[in-house]
Write an enzyme that holds these catalytic residues in place. Structure first.
Site, PDB file in Angstrom:
ATOM      1  N   HIS A   1      20.236  63.260  10.817  1.00 14.52           N
ATOM      2  CA  HIS A   1      19.194  62.876  10.352  1.00 14.52           C
ATOM      3  C   HIS A   1      18.888  63.878  10.852  1.00 14.52           C
ATOM      4  O   HIS A   1      18.936  64.700  12.004  1.00 14.52           O
ATOM      5  CB  HIS A   1      18.574  61.994  10.358  1.00 14.52           C
ATOM      6  CG  HIS A   1      17.654  60.893  12.112  1.00 14.52           C
ATOM      7  ND1 HIS A   1      17.191  62.254  12.360  1.00 14.52           N
ATOM      8  CD2 HIS A   1      18.566  60.544  12.550  1.00 14.52           C
ATOM      9  CE1 HIS A   1      17.424  61.433  13.712  1.00 14.52           C
ATOM     10  NE2 HIS A   1      17.379  60.142  13.455  1.00 14.52           N
TER      11      HIS A   1
ATOM     12  N   ASP B   1      15.084  64.443  10.363  1.00 18.40           N
ATOM     13  CA  ASP B   1      13.751  64.830  11.216  1.00 18.40           C
ATOM     14  C   ASP B   1      13.664  63.949  12.694  1.00 18.40           C
ATOM     15  O   ASP B   1      14.679  63.731  12.722  1.00 18.40           O
ATOM     16  CB  ASP B   1      13.584  63.540   9.543  1.00 18.40           C
ATOM     17  CG  ASP B   1      14.278  62.129  10.123  1.00 18.40           C
ATOM     18  OD1 ASP B   1      14.767  62.304   9.356  1.00 18.40           O
ATOM     19  OD2 ASP B   1      12.592  61.583   9.780  1.00 18.40           O
TER      20      ASP B   1
ATOM     21  N   ASP C   1      17.669  63.374  19.869  1.00 15.54           N
ATOM     22  CA  ASP C   1      18.062  61.931  18.252  1.00 15.54           C
ATOM     23  C   ASP C   1      17.344  63.196  17.593  1.00 15.54           C
ATOM     24  O   ASP C   1      16.322  63.079  17.012  1.00 15.54           O
ATOM     25  CB  ASP C   1      16.475  61.114  18.799  1.00 15.54           C
ATOM     26  CG  ASP C   1      17.035  59.917  17.684  1.00 15.54           C
ATOM     27  OD1 ASP C   1      18.131  60.492  16.566  1.00 15.54           O
ATOM     28  OD2 ASP C   1      15.858  59.481  17.667  1.00 15.54           O
TER      29      ASP C   1
ATOM     30  N   GLU D   1      14.459  59.474   8.293  1.00 19.66           N
ATOM     31  CA  GLU D   1      15.100  58.238   8.920  1.00 19.66           C
ATOM     32  C   GLU D   1      15.197  57.945   9.999  1.00 19.66           C
ATOM     33  O   GLU D   1      14.970  56.242   9.448  1.00 19.66           O
ATOM     34  CB  GLU D   1      17.713  58.714   9.780  1.00 19.66           C
ATOM     35  CG  GLU D   1      17.310  57.726  10.435  1.00 19.66           C
ATOM     36  CD  GLU D   1      17.307  57.420  11.648  1.00 19.66           C
ATOM     37  OE1 GLU D   1      18.040  56.348  11.879  1.00 19.66           O
ATOM     38  OE2 GLU D   1      16.397  57.900  12.438  1.00 19.66           O
ATOM     39  N   GLU D   2      13.656  58.264  10.165  1.00 25.19           N
ATOM     40  CA  GLU D   2      12.761  58.126  10.903  1.00 25.19           C
ATOM     41  C   GLU D   2      11.868  56.864  10.560  1.00 25.19           C
ATOM     42  O   GLU D   2      10.932  56.162  11.157  1.00 25.19           O
ATOM     43  CB  GLU D   2      11.982  59.122  11.672  1.00 25.19           C
ATOM     44  CG  GLU D   2      13.107  59.537  13.096  1.00 25.19           C
ATOM     45  CD  GLU D   2      13.442  58.248  14.284  1.00 25.19           C
ATOM     46  OE1 GLU D   2      13.693  57.799  13.696  1.00 25.19           O
ATOM     47  OE2 GLU D   2      14.804  59.234  14.711  1.00 25.19           O
TER      48      GLU D   2
HETATM   49 ZN   LIG Z   1      17.705  58.723  15.735  1.00 28.01          ZN
END
Ligand SMILES: [Zn+2]
Length: 392
Positions: free
Chosen positions: A82, A84, A114, A146-147
């Site tokens: 991801h 974001d 991340d 995603e977050e």
């Molecule tokens: Zn993540």
């Protein structure tokens, strides 16, 4: 006269650290556009002769990316990241979060762990992938949002098996310290709104205090939480489904009986748990409260909105995805995590998923987020072995 051999001179390929530095420099907090990052990836892949397909968001400010290396006509293997990140607001950083900064073998920056670290490793491995005679395609997948509940990847997933190939296996490169993760819990997010009746605080019997009734509902959530702890699965930490309230707001002034109170709560469910158990229990309790509230205010209400869910992920027994990740990492065991990822959505769409990527989840979302140089190197070795596995 024989034609002179054409010399192809190519600029030196950027290192994984240079790519990570470029990715971190894009502020792709979920509330912001990710288009600059996506354009960077499109241009980089284009420079290696690889075309990208974008799936834009409805308002056009964000996009998912899907790109294929290698032979068509076969399902292939996806590498998924991801784009974001979570916000930096309210966090104290020792250096600028959007300038990748090296200190003592660690690379600091928002998203370094991340999960721009994995994306940087995937991009840095593209020259290796294109140099090989691949027996089946490698698909690069980059998502947004995603977050904020894994919402962005869904329109891309809807295209898999239709106008985009459906990868047989997808490696989701969330930070696992290159461990192999084969399951995670489900997330369900709710918002409950309690509506009572306003009154002067000196005459509370004329009103229905929304905050007091919300407090009763929250106490019930805590009682439900206690019953959840009886069904356990020792593969997870904590070993049971959990539920907790995350926000609350209500009332206007200390001398007014409050009319409205709202709170948000989340269930983190074991894969085998019934996702409707907690909301049904709470609804039954709300019915009993409503009877009391409506004796004073017939229009009183308690409404619970399901704000979204992220499906649990549970790899199928004997999953090829898990076997592949174990072979590539040399791991002889797998584990589970309690955070949610896109893996469950990919599995629902008919892809076999596994979670395996560089960095420690303990550093994700935190101030001074970092990934170690050693983790990036381990991921590059993982992807080199991946290229070997897929090569003729
Ligand atoms: Zn993540």
């Amino acid at each position: 006269m024989p034609e002179p051999k054409r010399e192809v001179t190519r600029a030196a390929e950027p290192s994984v650290q240079a790519l990570l530095k470029a990715l971190v420099a894009f502020d792709t907090t979920s509330a912001e556009s990710n288009m600059k990052l996506i354009e960077f990836v499109v241009a980089y892949l284009d420079g290696h002769g690889i075309a990208s397909t974008l799936t834009p968001s409805q308002d056009g400010t964000k996009a998912n990316l899907f790109a294929t290396i290698g032979p068509g006509g076969k399902s292939g293997i996806g590498l998924s990241a991801h784009s974001d990140c979570v916000p930096v607001e309210g966090q104290t950083w020792a250096s600028d979060p959007f300038t990748l900064t090296a200190r003592g073998g660690k690379l600091y920056g928002r998203g370094a762990c991340d999960m721009k670290g994995f994306l940087a490793c995937v991009l840095a491995s593209v020259p290796l992938f294109t140099s090989r005679q691949l027996t089946e395609p490698v698909h690069i997948i980059v998502s947004y949002d995603e977050e904020v509940g894994c919402t962005g990847v869904r329109p891309l997933i809807a295209r898999l098996g239709h106008d985009l190939p459906r990868p047989r296996v997808i490696i989701v490169g969330e930070p696992t310290s290159i461990g192999v993760i084969e399951a995670h819990k489900r997330i369900d997010a709710y918002r409950t709104t309690v509506t009572g009746r306003e009154a002067h605080s000196s005459l509370p019997q004329l009103g229905v205090n929304a905050i007091s009734y919300a407090a009763e509902l929250i106490e019930e959530i805590d009682r439900i939480s206690a019953t959840l702890s009886t069904a356990t699965n020792d593969r997870f930490d904590p070993p049971s489904s959990t539920v907790q309230v995350g926000t609350i707001e209500g009332g206007k002034a200390p001398n007014i009986v409050p009319k409205t109170c709202r709170f948000q709560w989340q269930v983190r469910g074991l894969p085998e748990a019934d996702p409707d158990f907690v909301p049904k229990r709470l609804e039954a309790f709300a019915e009993s409260l409503l009877a009391r509230m409506r004796r004073v205010a017939p229009a009183a209400s308690i409404d619970t909105l399901h704000q979204g869910s992220v499906p649990a992920f549970l790899a199928k027994p004997g999953s090829e995805a898990v076997a592949l990740a174990m072979a590539l990492t040399g791991a002889n065991s797998t584990s589970t995590v309690s955070y949610g990822t896109e893996a469950g959505l990919f599995e629902e769409a008919g892809c076999l998923a596994v979670i395996c990527g560089p960095g420690d989840i303990a550093q994700a979302h935190a101030a001074d987020e970092f990934v170690t140089v050693a983790q990036l190197e381990a991921c590059m070795a993982f992807l080199a072995k991946f290229a070997d596995t897929l090569s003729a």
